[in-house]
Motif scaffolding. Structure first.
Motif, mmCIF file in Angstrom:
data_model
loop_
_atom_site.group_PDB
_atom_site.id
_atom_site.type_symbol
_atom_site.label_atom_id
_atom_site.label_comp_id
_atom_site.label_asym_id
_atom_site.label_seq_id
_atom_site.Cartn_x
_atom_site.Cartn_y
_atom_site.Cartn_z
ATOM 1 N N THR A 177 61.331 101.995 9.815
ATOM 2 C CA THR A 177 62.369 101.282 10.552
ATOM 3 C C THR A 177 62.167 99.790 10.364
ATOM 4 O OG1 THR A 177 62.506 103.023 12.212
ATOM 5 C CG2 THR A 177 63.361 100.881 12.835
ATOM 6 N N PHE A 178 63.270 99.100 10.120
ATOM 7 C CA PHE A 178 63.283 97.654 9.993
ATOM 8 C C PHE A 178 64.371 97.147 10.928
ATOM 9 C CE2 PHE A 178 65.452 93.972 8.131
ATOM 10 C CZ PHE A 178 64.420 93.070 8.099
ATOM 11 N N SER A 196 78.999 92.298 3.799
ATOM 12 C CA SER A 196 78.041 91.725 2.849
ATOM 13 C C SER A 196 76.852 92.659 2.621
ATOM 14 C CB SER A 196 77.524 90.373 3.341
ATOM 15 O OG SER A 196 78.566 89.445 3.416
ATOM 16 N N ILE A 197 76.369 93.261 3.691
ATOM 17 C CA ILE A 197 75.238 94.188 3.563
ATOM 18 C C ILE A 197 75.614 95.366 2.677
ATOM 19 C CG2 ILE A 197 73.821 95.863 4.832
ATOM 20 C CD1 ILE A 197 73.844 93.810 7.180
ATOM 21 N N PHE A 198 76.769 95.983 2.946
ATOM 22 C CA PHE A 198 77.166 97.147 2.156
ATOM 23 C C PHE A 198 77.526 96.762 0.722
ATOM 24 C CE2 PHE A 198 77.305 99.199 6.257
ATOM 25 C CZ PHE A 198 76.834 100.467 5.952
ATOM 26 N N THR A 199 78.074 95.580 0.508
ATOM 27 C CA THR A 199 78.338 95.105 -0.860
ATOM 28 C C THR A 199 77.032 94.991 -1.630
ATOM 29 O OG1 THR A 199 80.335 93.925 -0.199
ATOM 30 C CG2 THR A 199 79.260 93.190 -2.231
ATOM 31 N N LEU A 200 76.020 94.430 -1.012
ATOM 32 C CA LEU A 200 74.719 94.304 -1.656
ATOM 33 C C LEU A 200 74.104 95.683 -1.935
ATOM 34 C CD1 LEU A 200 71.959 91.846 -1.154
ATOM 35 C CD2 LEU A 200 71.402 94.234 -0.804
ATOM 36 N N HIS A 253 74.901 104.404 5.101
ATOM 37 C CA HIS A 253 75.971 104.705 6.040
ATOM 38 C C HIS A 253 75.548 104.245 7.436
ATOM 39 C CE1 HIS A 253 73.393 108.294 6.440
ATOM 40 N NE2 HIS A 253 73.832 108.336 7.691
ATOM 41 N N ILE A 254 76.536 104.109 8.289
ATOM 42 C CA ILE A 254 76.282 103.721 9.673
ATOM 43 C C ILE A 254 76.034 104.985 10.478
ATOM 44 C CG2 ILE A 254 77.340 102.735 11.745
ATOM 45 C CD1 ILE A 254 78.665 100.671 9.931
ATOM 46 N N ARG A 255 75.010 104.929 11.322
ATOM 47 C CA ARG A 255 74.703 106.062 12.203
ATOM 48 C C ARG A 255 74.940 105.623 13.642
ATOM 49 N NH1 ARG A 255 69.477 109.268 11.115
ATOM 50 N NH2 ARG A 255 68.537 107.200 11.034
ATOM 51 N N ASN A 256 75.639 106.433 14.377
ATOM 52 C CA ASN A 256 75.931 106.159 15.780
ATOM 53 C C ASN A 256 74.980 106.981 16.625
ATOM 54 O OD1 ASN A 256 76.920 106.321 18.419
ATOM 55 N ND2 ASN A 256 78.993 105.936 17.751
ATOM 56 N N ARG A 257 74.202 106.324 17.438
ATOM 57 C CA ARG A 257 73.275 107.017 18.337
ATOM 58 C C ARG A 257 73.759 106.958 19.779
ATOM 59 N NH1 ARG A 257 68.179 108.431 16.215
ATOM 60 N NH2 ARG A 257 67.785 107.534 14.185
ATOM 61 N N GLY A 258 75.064 106.827 19.955
ATOM 62 C CA GLY A 258 75.622 106.826 21.297
ATOM 63 C C GLY A 258 75.604 105.471 21.974
ATOM 64 N N ASP A 273 76.767 96.554 20.857
ATOM 65 C CA ASP A 273 75.363 96.315 21.178
ATOM 66 C C ASP A 273 74.412 96.683 20.054
ATOM 67 O OD1 ASP A 273 75.950 95.406 23.773
ATOM 68 O OD2 ASP A 273 76.075 97.466 24.496
ATOM 69 N N GLU A 274 74.789 97.639 19.224
ATOM 70 C CA GLU A 274 73.871 98.067 18.167
ATOM 71 C C GLU A 274 74.629 98.755 17.040
ATOM 72 O OE1 GLU A 274 70.795 101.672 17.819
ATOM 73 O OE2 GLU A 274 70.109 100.085 19.177
ATOM 74 N N ILE A 275 74.260 98.430 15.833
ATOM 75 C CA ILE A 275 74.759 99.132 14.657
ATOM 76 C C ILE A 275 73.537 99.505 13.838
ATOM 77 C CG2 ILE A 275 76.063 98.951 12.506
ATOM 78 C CD1 ILE A 275 77.932 97.017 13.970
ATOM 79 N N GLU A 276 73.397 100.780 13.587
ATOM 80 C CA GLU A 276 72.277 101.245 12.760
ATOM 81 C C GLU A 276 72.813 101.600 11.384
ATOM 82 O OE1 GLU A 276 68.760 104.615 12.537
ATOM 83 O OE2 GLU A 276 70.092 104.578 14.272
ATOM 84 N N ILE A 277 72.206 101.022 10.374
ATOM 85 C CA ILE A 277 72.546 101.332 8.991
ATOM 86 C C ILE A 277 71.421 102.181 8.429
ATOM 87 C CG2 ILE A 277 72.997 100.419 6.684
ATOM 88 C CD1 ILE A 277 73.999 97.851 8.069
#
Length: 86
Positions: A7-8, A46-50, A60-65, A70-74
């Motif tokens: 995890t980063f 920009s992140i997904f382009t890179l 892909h983006i993961r939704n943890r509820g 507040d939060e986006i997990e890639i």
């Protein structure tokens, strides 16, 4: 299948400072609306382009509820081919 994980976290803390004579929510959170509507989407694009420049990685983006405000997990995945039996 064996899986390794790491995890980063890249955290953005948003702050707005106003003059002493500011009377509460006068600006209707315009600074925050700009972040949500313009800046954050540009960062994600920009992140997904890179990441697309690295075809061995899948992202892909993961939704943890948690709200995307507040939060986006890639999730970035790399699959290794199975070794052929000899």
């Amino acid at each position: 299948m064996f899986r390794e994980e790491k995890t980063f976290v890249l955290r953005f803390s948003l702050e707005a400072r106003f003059p002493e004579n500011y009377d509460g929510e006068e600006d209707d959170y315009a600074w925050l609306k700009r972040w949500e509507g313009q800046i954050k989407p540009e960062i994600l694009k920009s992140i997904f382009t890179l990441l697309r420049r690295h075809p061995d990685l899948k992202a892909h983006i993961r939704n943890r509820g948690i709200s995307a405000e507040d939060e986006i997990e890639i999730v970035i995945e790399k699959d290794f081919p199975e070794a052929e039996d000899q």
